[in-house]
Design an enzyme around this catalytic site. Structure first.
Site, PDB file in Angstrom:
ATOM      1  N   SER B  11      -2.208   8.135  15.628  1.00 47.39           N
ATOM      2  CA  SER B  11      -2.821   9.092  16.545  1.00 47.39           C
ATOM      3  C   SER B  11      -3.378   8.337  17.750  1.00 47.39           C
ATOM      4  O   SER B  11      -2.638   7.615  18.411  1.00 47.39           O
ATOM      5  CB  SER B  11      -3.890   9.875  15.787  1.00 47.39           C
ATOM      6  N   HIS B  38       0.565  11.747  17.301  1.00 47.12           N
ATOM      7  CA  HIS B  38      -0.093  12.962  17.809  1.00 47.12           C
ATOM      8  C   HIS B  38      -0.087  12.948  19.329  1.00 47.12           C
ATOM      9  O   HIS B  38      -0.519  11.967  19.936  1.00 47.12           O
ATOM     10  CB  HIS B  38      -1.547  13.033  17.336  1.00 47.12           C
ATOM     11  N   ASP B 130      -5.307  13.281   9.276  1.00 47.41           N
ATOM     12  CA  ASP B 130      -3.902  13.631   9.050  1.00 47.41           C
ATOM     13  C   ASP B 130      -3.213  12.406   8.428  1.00 47.41           C
ATOM     14  O   ASP B 130      -3.523  11.276   8.784  1.00 47.41           O
ATOM     15  CB  ASP B 130      -3.241  14.001  10.386  1.00 47.41           C
TER      16      ASP B 130
END
Ligand SMILES: C[S@@+](CC[C@H](N)C(=O)[O-])C[C@H]1O[C@@H](n2cnc3c(N)ncnc32)[C@H](O)[C@@H]1O
Lengths: 274, 190
Positions: B11, B38, B130
């Protein structure tokens, strides 16, 4: 038999059961997607065995209906993919302007946002009054919400931004009346939209469409089913009619790629050859 | 070959981290690498071009129904990426998972179901959790899990969350990860 094979088999049997009992055919949908949704329903209900899900589907209609909601993903937005709508304004509207009457089919319209977006563009281009929009989905719950055309303020903010980024220059809020925390789309945009329950896998063609928009539906289908549904779409279009797909969808793996010209390759707008 | 695929979830701070790992890989690196980074729903894929400049192996966005082959694939923005049993990609527009689309968990869980013990899962820098469920699933299916050392990661939250959930096979610095990948995929070839 290995464990892996039996869990695969159980999912196949569940989908068979679902089809034969209720007529909804998910057998050729992306299996990874189906498995994910079934696992998520199992997590929510505490059922740890696919075979038990199957017997519950057969014996409990309410549960089956919940699973149908799980499997049919109705996530949508107004003016999703702003570049697509820009291209519709630029490349499709001039074609539509040549017809005295226009028929547009939104196949897999979910809760209606896409059909309303196109309605707005048609209105702004002076074409709405000679257009009939057929908006179909096999999910009745989504269709019922689509008919209402009610969107929360949080959604409205997002949609207004999408509208601007897609080249809209009017005041987006003029298309709605506001009631507390939500916007309701104007009757003048609803009046030429016909909402209908239609299953792309098991139902037949819609005749003589000038344009078909089928976005983010076919990605859920395997290659064979994509091909079958592309046949249906192809046969529903007039020669010269326009097909709009999702940004990640193509005709590549189907028998129909040679039967269209590319109106906008990147934004997946195709024109049926004469 | 023991390992059939490598999945990576990253991310905030992702571009830098991926560059470091990918620039270490030789052109003959044969194991497919599949990445969820992401990115915002409105972002362009220009970061892929940037990444391409710093590595020899070709990088592309994964297409739906495309066969998984040698090379580096990244999930397109605004779609979840899944892997089918027949080793093809599927894309979906399902709801965000952990506020993310693409979501690392979605890729990792489907990859674990498909590749079982022949999968390597890697969690790098990131400011959310996540990927945590994803590495759990990979471990349950017998795969290998590598996590970037949270102490030196640009954002420690995501690697720390993965480590709290499973016992990774390796916790290491970015520059060691590329070397390890070369070692385990090459040694399996001999
Ligand atoms: C992700 S939504 C796409 C909505 C909209 N077209 C968009 O792109 O924003 C997919 C829709 O396809 C519908 N759908 C899936 N399978 C279908 C089928 N066999 N027949 C008709 N609709 C279907 C689902 O119910 C869902 O509403």
């Amino acid at each position: 038999m290995r464990k892996e094979d039996s869990s695969e088999l159980e999912i196949s049997l569940l989908l068979e059961a679902f089809y034969h009992k209720y007529g909804y055919d998910f057998r050729q949908y992306s299996r990874a997607h189906i498995r994910r949704r079934i696992m998520s329903r199992m997590g929510l209900t505490g059922i740890s065995d696919v075979a038990l899900i199957q017997s519950k589907v057969l014996n409990d209609q309410t549960f089956a209906y919940e699973l149908l909601q799980d499997l049919s993903i109705t996530v949508t937005e107004m003016f999703r993919d702003q570049e697509f709508y820009k291209s519709v304004r630029k490349n499709v509207i001039p074609v539509l302007k040549t017809y005295p009457f226009i028929k547009i089919w939104h196949a897999g319209c979910a809760t209606g946002q896409e059909a309303y977006s196109v309605a707005i563009i048609l209105k702004e281009e002076g074409l709405y009054d000679r257009t009939t929009i057929y908006a179909t989905d096999f999910n009745q719950q989504a269709l019922d919400r689509a008919k209402e055309g009610i969107f929360s303020n949080a959604m409205m903010e997002e949609y207004a931004l999408n509208y601007q980024l897609s080249g809209g220059i009017a005041s987006f809020s003029d298309y709605f009346t506001f009631n507390y925390d939500r916007g309701i789309i104007n009757q003048s945009l609803k009046k030429n939209i016909v909402w209908a329950n239609h299953n792309l896998v098991t139902d037949s063609v819609f005749a003589e469409m000038n344009m078909i928009i089928c976005r983010n539906v076919l990605i859920y289908f395997d290659i064979n089913l994509q091909n079958k549904v592309q046949k249906l779409l192809y046969e529903s279009l007039i020669p010269g009619g326009i097909l709009g797909l999702g940004l990640k969808e193509s005709l590549r793996f189907t028998d129909y790629s040679e039967k269209y010209t590319e109106l906008d390759k990147k934004l997946r707008l195709f024109k049926k050859k004469y | 070959m023991r390992y059939e695929a490598i999945v990576i979830g990253v991310s905030s701070g992702g571009l830098k981290a991926l560059r470091l790992i990918f620039s270490a890989l030789p052109s003959g690196f044969a194991t497919p690498i599949i990445v969820v980074q992401h990115i915002g729903p409105r972002s362009e894929n220009s970061w892929i071009k940037l990444l391409n400049e710093s590595c020899i192996i070709p990088i592309k966005e994964a297409d739906e129904k495309e066969k998984v082959a040698t090379g580096i694939y990244v999930a397109p923005s605004n779609y979840h990426l899944l892997i089918e049993k027949d080793r093809t990609f599927s894309l979906t527009v399902d709801e965000r998972v952990n506020f993310a689309r693409p979501s690392i968990d979605v890729l990792f869980e489907s990859a674990a179901e498909t590749y079982k013990e022949k999968l390597i899962g890697i969690i790098l820098t990131g400011a959310n959790n996540d990927g945590t469920k994803g590495v759990k699933r990979i471990k349950e299916c017998g795969g290998l899990v590598i996590v970037q050392n949270p102490a030196t990661a640009e954002s420690s939250y995501m690697p720390a969350s993965a480590i709290a959930a499973v016992q990774p096979d390796h916790i290491m610095e970015l520059d060691q990860i590329g070397q390890l990948l070369i070692k385990i995929t090459l040694s399996a070839n001999i």
